[in-house]
Design an enzyme around this catalytic site. Sequence first.
Site, PDB file in Angstrom:
ATOM      1  CG  ASP A   9     -55.719 -43.109  36.834  1.00  0.00           C
ATOM      2  OD1 ASP A   9     -55.584 -44.301  37.171  1.00  0.00           O
ATOM      3  OD2 ASP A   9     -55.871 -42.191  37.656  1.00  0.00           O
ATOM      4  CG  ASN A  72     -45.985 -51.295  44.299  1.00  0.00           C
ATOM      5  OD1 ASN A  72     -46.672 -50.581  43.583  1.00  0.00           O
ATOM      6  ND2 ASN A  72     -46.151 -51.373  45.601  1.00  0.00           N
ATOM      7  CD  GLN A  79     -46.470 -47.272  35.297  1.00  0.00           C
ATOM      8  OE1 GLN A  79     -45.830 -46.403  35.847  1.00  0.00           O
ATOM      9  NE2 GLN A  79     -47.732 -47.128  34.999  1.00  0.00           N
ATOM     10  CG  ASP A 126     -37.381 -38.433  52.051  1.00  0.00           C
ATOM     11  OD1 ASP A 126     -38.298 -38.736  52.822  1.00  0.00           O
ATOM     12  OD2 ASP A 126     -37.249 -38.955  50.922  1.00  0.00           O
ATOM     13  CG  HIS A 154     -39.165 -42.175  50.035  1.00  0.00           C
ATOM     14  ND1 HIS A 154     -39.140 -40.959  50.657  1.00  0.00           N
ATOM     15  CD2 HIS A 154     -40.469 -42.487  49.906  1.00  0.00           C
ATOM     16  CE1 HIS A 154     -40.368 -40.557  50.903  1.00  0.00           C
ATOM     17  NE2 HIS A 154     -41.197 -41.466  50.459  1.00  0.00           N
TER      18      HIS A 154
END
EC number: 1.1.1.37
Length: 301
Positions: A9, A72, A79, A126, A154
Amino acid sequence: MPIILVLLDITPMMGVLDGVLMELQDCALPLLKDVIATDKEDVAFKDLDVAILVGSMPRRDGMERKDLLKANVKIFKCQGAALEKYAKKSVKVIVVGNPANTNCLTASKSAPSIPKENFSCLTRLDHNRAKAQIALKLGVTSDDVKNVIIWGNHSSTQYPDVNHAKVKLQGKEVGVYEALKDDSWLKGEFITTVQQRGAAVIKARKLSSAMSAAKAICDHVRDIWFGTPEGEFVSMGVVSDGNSYGVPDDLLYSFPVTVKDKTWKVVEGLPINDFSREKMDLTAKELAEEKETAFEFLSSA
Ligand code: LMR
């Protein structure tokens, strides 16, 4: 199989992460060998076997979809780069943070030496929602329902499809359409309920789904690692090679898949009717648009 959990984190959250670490220890989980909490990418990504990317920038009031994607792309580019630098090349990467499909594609593009088939995004939540809705309607348990499919994104354009799903009734497997005898519910309310379920949970809880998302992650990772049961398929967002169900090449699209030897395969040859075709194309179109926007940011980021 014993596991070591590494939790990453940002620095201001280290105190909170310590609380999570303590709780994990206190669960006395039989397979949990160690928990490491860190704010350092080199510690977190080093020699990883499985990476679950949960953190993303959530949409806030007044935010445009484009702003969300921009934030994002930045996160998942970093990442991906960290995976490229530190993780094993065999690492399995599961993206959960929204917009999950496009974030997954961004991470994969940013880790070019890791096979793109190692990346998948979570549509199991889902998938489980679809199973649960059918089970509730028929008064059976979710375990009696199998082979539902989530096609596409999604998001609210996803297409929950039960044309190939089966349910166990009095020990016999029957098609869901045949068992329910309620086509208008299956083609209407069922689909919108599953599509809108995430939003409904947020409205009720004032927070995004947590327990059901965690359960879906466990289901997804277990299937990636140990394979899917014989005769069953599950839904996962994976990269399209352009040869399955008319979905364009290089879209991160949710398909029905089976997994064996840690390798997924799209279930081929399921007949698709016009109703399904239209819905599958609609969600592909949304993904193509998201991808285009993300790639603009990716090249300029
Ligand atoms: C969910 O499906 O529950 C979440 O992806 C919803 C969200 O936007 O956090």
